[in-house]
Design a protein around this motif. Structure first.
Motif, PDB file in Angstrom:
ATOM      1  N   GLY A  30       0.817  -1.216   0.000  1.00 16.73           N
ATOM      2  CA  GLY A  30       0.000   0.000   0.000  1.00 16.73           C
ATOM      3  C   GLY A  30       0.846   1.259   0.000  1.00 16.73           C
ATOM      4  O   GLY A  30       0.412   2.315   0.463  1.00 16.73           O
ATOM      5  N   LEU A  31       2.062   1.144  -0.513  1.00 19.62           N
ATOM      6  CA  LEU A  31       2.976   2.285  -0.601  1.00 19.62           C
ATOM      7  C   LEU A  31       3.218   2.587  -2.070  1.00 19.62           C
ATOM      8  O   LEU A  31       2.859   1.804  -2.937  1.00 19.62           O
ATOM      9  N   PRO A  46      12.088   4.119   6.945  1.00 17.84           N
ATOM     10  CA  PRO A  46      10.645   4.066   7.177  1.00 17.84           C
ATOM     11  C   PRO A  46      10.286   4.309   8.637  1.00 17.84           C
ATOM     12  O   PRO A  46      11.086   4.046   9.536  1.00 17.84           O
ATOM     13  N   THR A  47       9.087   4.795   8.839  1.00 17.54           N
ATOM     14  CA  THR A  47       8.549   4.943  10.192  1.00 17.54           C
ATOM     15  C   THR A  47       8.104   3.571  10.682  1.00 17.54           C
ATOM     16  O   THR A  47       7.972   2.633   9.883  1.00 17.54           O
ATOM     17  N   PRO A  48       7.842   3.425  11.967  1.00 22.78           N
ATOM     18  CA  PRO A  48       7.319   2.143  12.452  1.00 22.78           C
ATOM     19  C   PRO A  48       6.054   1.711  11.702  1.00 22.78           C
ATOM     20  O   PRO A  48       5.898   0.539  11.364  1.00 22.78           O
ATOM     21  N   GLU A  49       5.167   2.662  11.413  1.00 24.00           N
ATOM     22  CA  GLU A  49       3.931   2.336  10.698  1.00 24.00           C
ATOM     23  C   GLU A  49       4.234   1.833   9.285  1.00 24.00           C
ATOM     24  O   GLU A  49       3.586   0.906   8.795  1.00 24.00           O
ATOM     25  N   THR A  50       5.227   2.429   8.633  1.00 26.11           N
ATOM     26  CA  THR A  50       5.609   2.001   7.291  1.00 26.11           C
ATOM     27  C   THR A  50       6.262   0.630   7.331  1.00 26.11           C
ATOM     28  O   THR A  50       6.054  -0.190   6.433  1.00 26.11           O
ATOM     29  N   VAL A  52       5.476  -1.729   9.321  1.00 22.71           N
ATOM     30  CA  VAL A  52       4.363  -2.675   9.430  1.00 22.71           C
ATOM     31  C   VAL A  52       3.795  -2.950   8.038  1.00 22.71           C
ATOM     32  O   VAL A  52       3.543  -4.105   7.674  1.00 22.71           O
ATOM     33  N   LYS A  53       3.633  -1.917   7.219  1.00 19.82           N
ATOM     34  CA  LYS A  53       3.113  -2.097   5.857  1.00 19.82           C
ATOM     35  C   LYS A  53       4.078  -2.914   5.004  1.00 19.82           C
ATOM     36  O   LYS A  53       3.662  -3.794   4.248  1.00 19.82           O
ATOM     37  N   GLY A  57       3.562  -6.616   3.221  1.00 21.91           N
ATOM     38  CA  GLY A  57       3.857  -6.856   1.812  1.00 21.91           C
ATOM     39  C   GLY A  57       4.822  -8.013   1.607  1.00 21.91           C
ATOM     40  O   GLY A  57       4.753  -8.720   0.599  1.00 21.91           O
ATOM     41  N   LEU A  58       5.718  -8.202   2.559  1.00 25.70           N
ATOM     42  CA  LEU A  58       6.690  -9.289   2.491  1.00 25.70           C
ATOM     43  C   LEU A  58       6.174 -10.570   3.140  1.00 25.70           C
ATOM     44  O   LEU A  58       6.862 -11.593   3.152  1.00 25.70           O
TER      45      LEU A  58
END
Length: 79
Positions: A30-31, A46-50, A52-53, A57-58
């Motif tokens: 979702g990036l 990346p931020t912690p939230e990123t 997680v995204k 994805g992985l």
């Protein structure tokens, strides 16, 4: 600030293991492509939230992904 090379290696290895291109990881996470390219190049962290995204994805646990950075995840993401 340049990203930790451990996290760059983690991204590259997992993308290669899954046969994922940058656009495919971006879609799964979702990036946008540009964000992924900046993370893989080490240009951005990346931020912690990123994280997680990216982990989603992985298809990896967020706690595993964040362990390759100097960051910590808020408790809500530790499940």
């Amino acid at each position: 600030m340049l990203m930790n090379t451990k996290f760059v290696g983690y991204l590259e290895k997992n993308m290669a293991d899954l046969g994922l291109s940058v656009p495919e990881l971006a879609r799964r996470s979702g990036l946008d492509n540009g964000q992924i390219y900046r993370f893989v190049s080490g240009e951005r962290q990346p931020t912690p939230e990123t994280i997680v995204k990216l982990a989603r994805g992985l298809r990896k646990p967020a706690t595993e992904a964040v362990s390759y950075t100097h960051l910590t995840l808020p408790t809500i993401y530790s499940v």
